[in-house]
Design a protein around this motif. Structure first.
Motif, PDB file in Angstrom:
ATOM      1  N   LEU A  74       0.817  -1.200   0.102  1.00  0.00           N
ATOM      2  CA  LEU A  74      -0.418   0.006  -0.077  1.00  0.00           C
ATOM      3  C   LEU A  74       0.990   1.161   0.156  1.00  0.00           C
ATOM      4  CD1 LEU A  74      -3.128   0.649   0.251  1.00  0.00           C
ATOM      5  CD2 LEU A  74      -2.859   1.048   3.088  1.00  0.00           C
ATOM      6  N   TYR A  75       0.826   2.075  -1.138  1.00  0.00           N
ATOM      7  CA  TYR A  75       1.778   2.992  -1.208  1.00  0.00           C
ATOM      8  C   TYR A  75       1.047   4.140  -0.004  1.00  0.00           C
ATOM      9  CZ  TYR A  75       4.273   7.012  -3.281  1.00  0.00           C
ATOM     10  OH  TYR A  75       4.867   8.233  -3.597  1.00  0.00           O
ATOM     11  N   LYS A  76       2.247   5.092   0.434  1.00  0.00           N
ATOM     12  CA  LYS A  76       2.207   5.945   1.585  1.00  0.00           C
ATOM     13  C   LYS A  76       1.083   7.033   1.035  1.00  0.00           C
ATOM     14  CE  LYS A  76       4.343   9.589   1.501  1.00  0.00           C
ATOM     15  NZ  LYS A  76       5.467  10.388   1.270  1.00  0.00           N
ATOM     16  N   GLY A  77      -0.033   7.233   2.014  1.00  0.00           N
ATOM     17  CA  GLY A  77      -0.946   8.044   1.483  1.00  0.00           C
ATOM     18  C   GLY A  77      -2.277   7.613   0.751  1.00  0.00           C
ATOM     19  N   ASP A  78      -2.156   6.303   0.321  1.00  0.00           N
ATOM     20  CA  ASP A  78      -3.499   5.465  -0.111  1.00  0.00           C
ATOM     21  C   ASP A  78      -4.035   4.924   0.894  1.00  0.00           C
ATOM     22  OD1 ASP A  78      -2.906   6.080  -2.941  1.00  0.00           O
ATOM     23  OD2 ASP A  78      -2.038   4.396  -3.240  1.00  0.00           O
ATOM     24  N   GLU A  79      -5.252   5.083   0.962  1.00  0.00           N
ATOM     25  CA  GLU A  79      -6.134   4.716   2.152  1.00  0.00           C
ATOM     26  C   GLU A  79      -6.215   3.235   2.101  1.00  0.00           C
ATOM     27  OE1 GLU A  79      -8.527   6.269   4.180  1.00  0.00           O
ATOM     28  OE2 GLU A  79      -6.884   7.478   4.509  1.00  0.00           O
ATOM     29  N   LYS A  80      -6.653   2.552   1.148  1.00  0.00           N
ATOM     30  CA  LYS A  80      -7.326   1.122   1.186  1.00  0.00           C
ATOM     31  C   LYS A  80      -6.683   0.429  -0.067  1.00  0.00           C
ATOM     32  CE  LYS A  80     -11.625  -0.337   2.859  1.00  0.00           C
ATOM     33  NZ  LYS A  80     -13.060  -0.769   2.617  1.00  0.00           N
ATOM     34  N   PHE A  81      -6.299   1.151  -1.126  1.00  0.00           N
ATOM     35  CA  PHE A  81      -6.085   0.389  -2.446  1.00  0.00           C
ATOM     36  C   PHE A  81      -5.013   0.947  -3.299  1.00  0.00           C
ATOM     37  CE2 PHE A  81      -7.525   0.371  -6.906  1.00  0.00           C
ATOM     38  CZ  PHE A  81      -7.392  -0.835  -6.974  1.00  0.00           C
ATOM     39  N   THR A  82      -3.934   0.457  -3.725  1.00  0.00           N
ATOM     40  CA  THR A  82      -3.116   1.059  -4.339  1.00  0.00           C
ATOM     41  C   THR A  82      -3.145   0.579  -5.660  1.00  0.00           C
ATOM     42  OG1 THR A  82      -1.341   1.644  -2.804  1.00  0.00           O
ATOM     43  CG2 THR A  82      -0.427   1.389  -5.021  1.00  0.00           C
ATOM     44  N   SER A  83      -3.529   1.609  -6.755  1.00  0.00           N
ATOM     45  CA  SER A  83      -3.755   1.257  -8.131  1.00  0.00           C
ATOM     46  C   SER A  83      -2.580   0.721  -9.144  1.00  0.00           C
ATOM     47  CB  SER A  83      -4.378   2.398  -8.803  1.00  0.00           C
ATOM     48  OG  SER A  83      -3.436   3.478  -9.084  1.00  0.00           O
ATOM     49  N   PHE A  84      -1.508   0.804  -8.585  1.00  0.00           N
ATOM     50  CA  PHE A  84      -0.365   0.058  -9.222  1.00  0.00           C
ATOM     51  C   PHE A  84       0.223  -0.964  -8.671  1.00  0.00           C
ATOM     52  CE2 PHE A  84       3.037   2.233  -7.134  1.00  0.00           C
ATOM     53  CZ  PHE A  84       2.333   3.142  -6.531  1.00  0.00           C
ATOM     54  N   ALA A  85       0.828  -2.127  -9.338  1.00  0.00           N
ATOM     55  CA  ALA A  85       1.467  -3.008  -8.915  1.00  0.00           C
ATOM     56  C   ALA A  85       3.070  -2.656  -8.601  1.00  0.00           C
ATOM     57  CB  ALA A  85       1.024  -4.281  -9.634  1.00  0.00           C
ATOM     58  N   GLN A  86       3.720  -3.464  -7.670  1.00  0.00           N
ATOM     59  CA  GLN A  86       5.003  -3.527  -7.472  1.00  0.00           C
ATOM     60  C   GLN A  86       5.353  -5.041  -7.540  1.00  0.00           C
ATOM     61  OE1 GLN A  86       3.382  -3.044  -4.044  1.00  0.00           O
ATOM     62  NE2 GLN A  86       2.372  -1.254  -5.327  1.00  0.00           N
ATOM     63  N   PHE A  87       6.366  -5.167  -8.256  1.00  0.00           N
ATOM     64  CA  PHE A  87       6.906  -6.613  -8.545  1.00  0.00           C
ATOM     65  C   PHE A  87       8.423  -6.824  -8.258  1.00  0.00           C
ATOM     66  CE2 PHE A  87       3.362  -6.308 -11.830  1.00  0.00           C
ATOM     67  CZ  PHE A  87       2.740  -7.381 -11.323  1.00  0.00           C
ATOM     68  N   ALA A  88       8.896  -7.752  -7.693  1.00  0.00           N
ATOM     69  CA  ALA A  88      10.263  -8.008  -7.262  1.00  0.00           C
ATOM     70  C   ALA A  88      10.695  -8.922  -8.336  1.00  0.00           C
ATOM     71  CB  ALA A  88      10.279  -8.610  -6.059  1.00  0.00           C
ATOM     72  N   VAL A  89      11.918  -8.635  -9.059  1.00  0.00           N
ATOM     73  CA  VAL A  89      12.340  -9.232 -10.264  1.00  0.00           C
ATOM     74  C   VAL A  89      14.084  -9.184 -10.030  1.00  0.00           C
ATOM     75  CG1 VAL A  89      10.554  -8.324 -11.714  1.00  0.00           C
ATOM     76  CG2 VAL A  89      12.596  -7.044 -11.682  1.00  0.00           C
ATOM     77  N   ASP A  90      14.398  -9.886 -10.674  1.00  0.00           N
ATOM     78  CA  ASP A  90      15.939  -9.996 -10.686  1.00  0.00           C
ATOM     79  C   ASP A  90      16.331  -9.133 -11.864  1.00  0.00           C
ATOM     80  OD1 ASP A  90      18.672 -10.388 -11.488  1.00  0.00           O
ATOM     81  OD2 ASP A  90      18.800 -12.464 -10.986  1.00  0.00           O
ATOM     82  N   PRO A  91      16.840  -7.833 -11.706  1.00  0.00           N
ATOM     83  CA  PRO A  91      16.977  -6.699 -12.593  1.00  0.00           C
ATOM     84  C   PRO A  91      17.762  -7.140 -14.018  1.00  0.00           C
ATOM     85  CG  PRO A  91      17.629  -5.857 -10.581  1.00  0.00           C
ATOM     86  CD  PRO A  91      17.443  -7.462 -10.512  1.00  0.00           C
ATOM     87  N   VAL A  92      18.890  -8.022 -13.890  1.00  0.00           N
ATOM     88  CA  VAL A  92      19.810  -8.209 -14.945  1.00  0.00           C
ATOM     89  C   VAL A  92      18.848  -9.167 -15.899  1.00  0.00           C
ATOM     90  CG1 VAL A  92      21.729  -9.344 -15.384  1.00  0.00           C
ATOM     91  CG2 VAL A  92      21.690  -7.961 -13.536  1.00  0.00           C
ATOM     92  N   ARG A  93      18.371 -10.241 -15.057  1.00  0.00           N
ATOM     93  CA  ARG A  93      17.701 -11.329 -15.887  1.00  0.00           C
ATOM     94  C   ARG A  93      16.231 -10.777 -16.555  1.00  0.00           C
ATOM     95  NH1 ARG A  93      18.790 -16.601 -14.756  1.00  0.00           N
ATOM     96  NH2 ARG A  93      20.450 -16.792 -13.158  1.00  0.00           N
ATOM     97  N   ALA A  94      15.575  -9.726 -16.010  1.00  0.00           N
ATOM     98  CA  ALA A  94      14.420  -9.207 -16.262  1.00  0.00           C
ATOM     99  C   ALA A  94      14.415  -8.349 -17.773  1.00  0.00           C
ATOM    100  CB  ALA A  94      13.719  -8.346 -15.280  1.00  0.00           C
ATOM    101  N   LEU A  95      15.493  -7.820 -18.067  1.00  0.00           N
ATOM    102  CA  LEU A  95      15.823  -6.981 -19.042  1.00  0.00           C
ATOM    103  C   LEU A  95      15.309  -7.778 -20.214  1.00  0.00           C
ATOM    104  CD1 LEU A  95      19.136  -5.229 -18.432  1.00  0.00           C
ATOM    105  CD2 LEU A  95      16.786  -4.307 -18.005  1.00  0.00           C
TER     106      LEU A  95
END
Lengths: 382, 387
Positions: free
Chosen positions: A93-114
């Motif tokens: 939940l992004y700072k300031g958003d109450e209940k729901f954050t409208s964008f997703a956050q994904f953990a990746v391996d930056p080198v492999r993800a390219l």
């Protein structure tokens, strides 16, 4: 006076009614197009170039069940796999958003993800900075614009799925994917914050060719059959359609409502058309007496109702097309709808419905005209 | 002098053919409005109906939903001995440590797949939730791979019949009973043994604790104690309060209902105006006569407005009647909080019907306002001359 001129004059002689009828058809078709656009957005996930090659591997139990990190070398060795990265939905939940954050956050391996996110365009120096700093992230342009973020800013999140709160430093801003909203950060950062549990959310795999993709999914599924973490590998398309399937009855509901709208539209047009014709029975009888054939009278009626309906479609469907092109839908719906595009098929649908409407609403008046004799018609007062 | 109400009323009835389309148009607007709002009401009712007023739910701080919460076993060991927690006749604390797992399962008739919420409950789990009743079969045996599914879910998912078994990942679970949540959120769940659930799905942690405090005062004290204790990163709240907040899924449906109703009513106002103009046009002489008889302009306007409102009201009643046919019908969609299929009923409440009717009357008034003003402004002599 030409015949076309005659029809146009007839249609316009009660300007108020003409305007009201055209507007009600237009409003209804506008609504119909809007519903179709919304339905498409829900059921037809957005794609970019890379999505034809991407394979998503999740736990067979469900997406919410993690996968062991030790699966990576096994998948990597499968023939046809061109690249692989962990891809874990952090769901903060992004700072300031109450209940729901409208964008997703994904953990990746930056080198492999390219390799996998070839559509995402990031300036090379920003990319370098991202790879170098384990706590940094790259942010989609839409999100960056919405929250007025720039490179170097910090983004704090409260973990809703994972029991850890994370803060990222923005290393770069990307654009060019179908949905430039997501935040990508280091899987290692997530692992460390959780005390290295040795799990990932999903694997994203790139197939070496489109033709081979189905074979590769099969190979991955087989590789983990009868292990403690069986997987479901599927193409990105199939994965997204799985999501759509979860909407269940809501799809049918929107479809049903579209039908109700069309039906209401039919009612209105039919009633206006018969109103318009009924009040000029006398004139039509005069025309008949003057020697106009029945089919010519039919043509007048048909042309008028057809013209009215198509004009309605022109303003309604065309208006929707113009409006949704010029509006910033992602901003207005806080990320619920991203594309909101009126496709040519939808315009075609709206015009087809209008044409059918024009035909149907001409039928009743035509029967009336056919049934009435000249003498009867001349006697009509109303 | 006001025109008698009967004038407006009779006019609606006499010209029924020409007004039929308008009435039906308004009926459809009200129908769509009431139907969509009844969906949202159904979701809210199902959440609001869930929980026992005595219970307290404990989840991890930061998680908005129980299914996304994780609590360690150490926390369980400490909390279960709190003196605020009630004990049963065998002197065991009344606490259920639950594990929630999402399983992606096929629907009946090959109709795609959806996530189903599996809840692993401890021994006290069922007695803490008295609103859940077993309606067929038996409860699961702890330690066995058995599961009790919601009877409403049984109609929607494949192999949910008694005695059948289904695969969730590598595990195969046998359905031994059907539960009924009595219209609560538990109607969208399947229950099994918590420890079996943890081992099958390799879950080291629990998702939530549900506890029964000794009494009201102990409950309040427990809420404070868990909030204040810095060892736990936990949040405690009343079970009912927790479920009442789980209505995020209803918001977009409400929004859609409002949007559609407003858009459709614009179309309906145009249609109503058309009908009213035509109806007034057809009785220009009649209106002229009324004016000659001494009826004031505003009386004419009022009579015609009442006529429009009545017409719309009939439409509204018809719309509400059609929508109420759906009342109680079970449907499902993906719940935003749990990320799993939630089952609920269309709930047409009297309040919704009232709103629908008010809406209809507004459409009627807006549709007849301009036509009635026009009718009242007709010069009397011209009106009398017209054929």
């Amino acid at each position: 006076m030409t015949i076309a001129g005659f029809i146009a004059r007839n249609a316009l002689r009660n300007k108020r009614r003409f305007l009201l009828s055209v507007s009600s058809v237009a409003v209804s078709l506008f609504l119909l197009v809007t519903l179709q656009v919304a339905l498409r957005e829900l059921t037809n996930p957005i794609n970019d170039e890379g999505s034809t090659l991407r394979i998503i591997v999740r736990n067979k139990v469900s997406l919410a069940q993690p996968l062991p990190a030790r699966q990576l070398p096994t998948i990597e060795r499968i023939p046809g796999v061109a690249a692989i990265t962990p891809f874990s939905y952090y769901g903060g939940l992004y700072k300031g958003d109450e209940k729901f954050t409208s964008f997703a956050q994904f953990a990746v391996d930056p080198v492999r993800a390219l390799d996998l996110l070839s559509d995402a365009k990031v300036p090379p120096e920003q990319l370098k900075a991202w790879i170098a700093d384990r706590t940094s992230a790259i942010v989609g342009k839409m999100t960056a614009d919405r929250y007025k973020l720039k490179i170097g800013d910090r983004m704090p999140f409260t973990g809703q799925i994972y029991p850890c709160d994370l803060e990222f430093k923005i290393a770069g801003i990307y654009e060019g994917t179908a949905d430039d909203r997501n935040v990508m950060f280091h899987q290692k950062y997530l692992d460390e914050s959780l005390g290295n549990p040795g799990t990932v959310g999903t694997w994203w795999v790139k197939a070496s060719s489109v033709e081979e993709a189905p074979l590769i999914t099969e190979r991955i599924n087989k590789a983990f059959a009868n292990t403690s973490a069986e997987v479901r590998a599927e193409t990105e398309r199939a994965f997204q359609l799985g999501f759509v399937s979860m909407w269940a009855n809501i799809k049918i509901l929107i479809g049903g409502i579209s039908m109700v709208v069309v039906f209401a539209l039919l009612l209105v047009t039919v009633s206006t058309m018969s109103m318009a014709i009924r009040e000029r029975f006398r004139e039509l009888a005069v025309l008949k007496a003057l020697g106009f054939r029945r089919r010519e009278l039919f043509a007048f009626i048909l042309a008028e109702s057809f013209g009215l309906a198509t004009l309605g479609a022109f303003f309604g469907a065309g208006g929707a097309w113009l409006l949704y092109r010029s509006l910033d839908m992602p901003k207005l719906t806080s990320g619920m709808f991203v594309v909101f595009e009126v496709t040519p098929q939808m315009l075609a649908l709206a015009f087809t419905i209008a044409a059918v409407l024009g035909l149907l609403s001409a039928i009743a008046p035509m029967i009336g005209v056919a049934r009435t004799s000249v003498v009867q018609g001349l006697k009509t007062l109303d | 002098m006001a025109l008698p109400l009967r004038y407006s009323f009779r006019n609606v009835l006499i010209r029924w053919r020409s007004t039929f389309a308008t009435v039906l148009g308004i009926a459809l607007v009200v129908f769509v409005f009431v139907l969509l709002q009844s969906l949202a009401a159904g979701i809210e009712k199902s959440s609001g109906n869930t929980g026992d007023s005595r219970n307290i739910m404990i989840v991890r701080k930061g998680s908005t939903a129980e299914s996304a919460s994780l609590i360690s076993r150490e926390n369980l060991r400490e909390i279960q001995y709190f003196e605020e927690i009630a004990r049963n006749e065998r002197n065991e604390p009344v606490i259920s440590a639950d594990v929630l797992v999402l399983a992606n399962l096929p629907r009946v008739n090959n109709n795609g797949e959806a996530n189903v919420l599996l809840r692993g409950i401890s021994a006290r789990g069922a007695e803490l939730r008295p609103q859940v009743k077993l309606i067929a079969g038996r409860w699961f045996t702890p330690g066995k791979r058995e599961i009790v599914v919601s009877s409403r879910m049984a109609k929607r998912f494949a192999n949910f019949g008694l005695g059948q078994s289904f695969k969730a990942g590598t595990a195969s679970l046998t359905v031994v009973g059907w539960l009924d949540g009595g219209g609560s959120a538990f109607d969208s769940e399947c229950w099994m043994d918590a420890d079996e659930c943890r081992s099958l799905f390799e879950r080291d942690l629990y998702s939530s604790f549900l506890v029964r405090p000794v009494d009201e005062a102990a409950g309040a004290k427990l809420l404070e104690r868990i909030e204040a204790d810095r060892r736990f990163k936990l949040k405690a709240e009343k079970e009912e309060a927790y479920y009442q907040k789980q209505t995020m899924t209803a918001a977009p449906i409400k929004w859609l209902g409002g949007f559609l109703a407003i858009m459709m009513s614009v179309g309906a106002v145009f249609a109503a105006m058309n009908t009213m103009y035509a109806s007034i046009g057809a009785r220009t002489r009649e209106i002229g006569t009324l004016r000659v008889l001494g009826f004031r302009r505003r009386s004419v306007v009022a009579a015609l407005l009442i006529e429009g409102a009545l017409l719309a009201l009939i439409g509204g009643v018809v719309g509400c009647a059609i929508a109420s046919l759906w009342n109680g019908y079970t449907t499902a969609t993906m719940g935003f909080e749990t990320f799993s299929e939630i089952v609920f009923e269309f709930t047409v409440t009297p309040r919704l019907m009232g709103e629908g009717l008010i809406f209809a009357v507004i459409v009627g008034l807006m549709g007849s306002f301009l036509p009635s003003v026009r009718a009242s402004r007709l010069p009397v002599i011209d009106a009398l001359k017209s054929v």
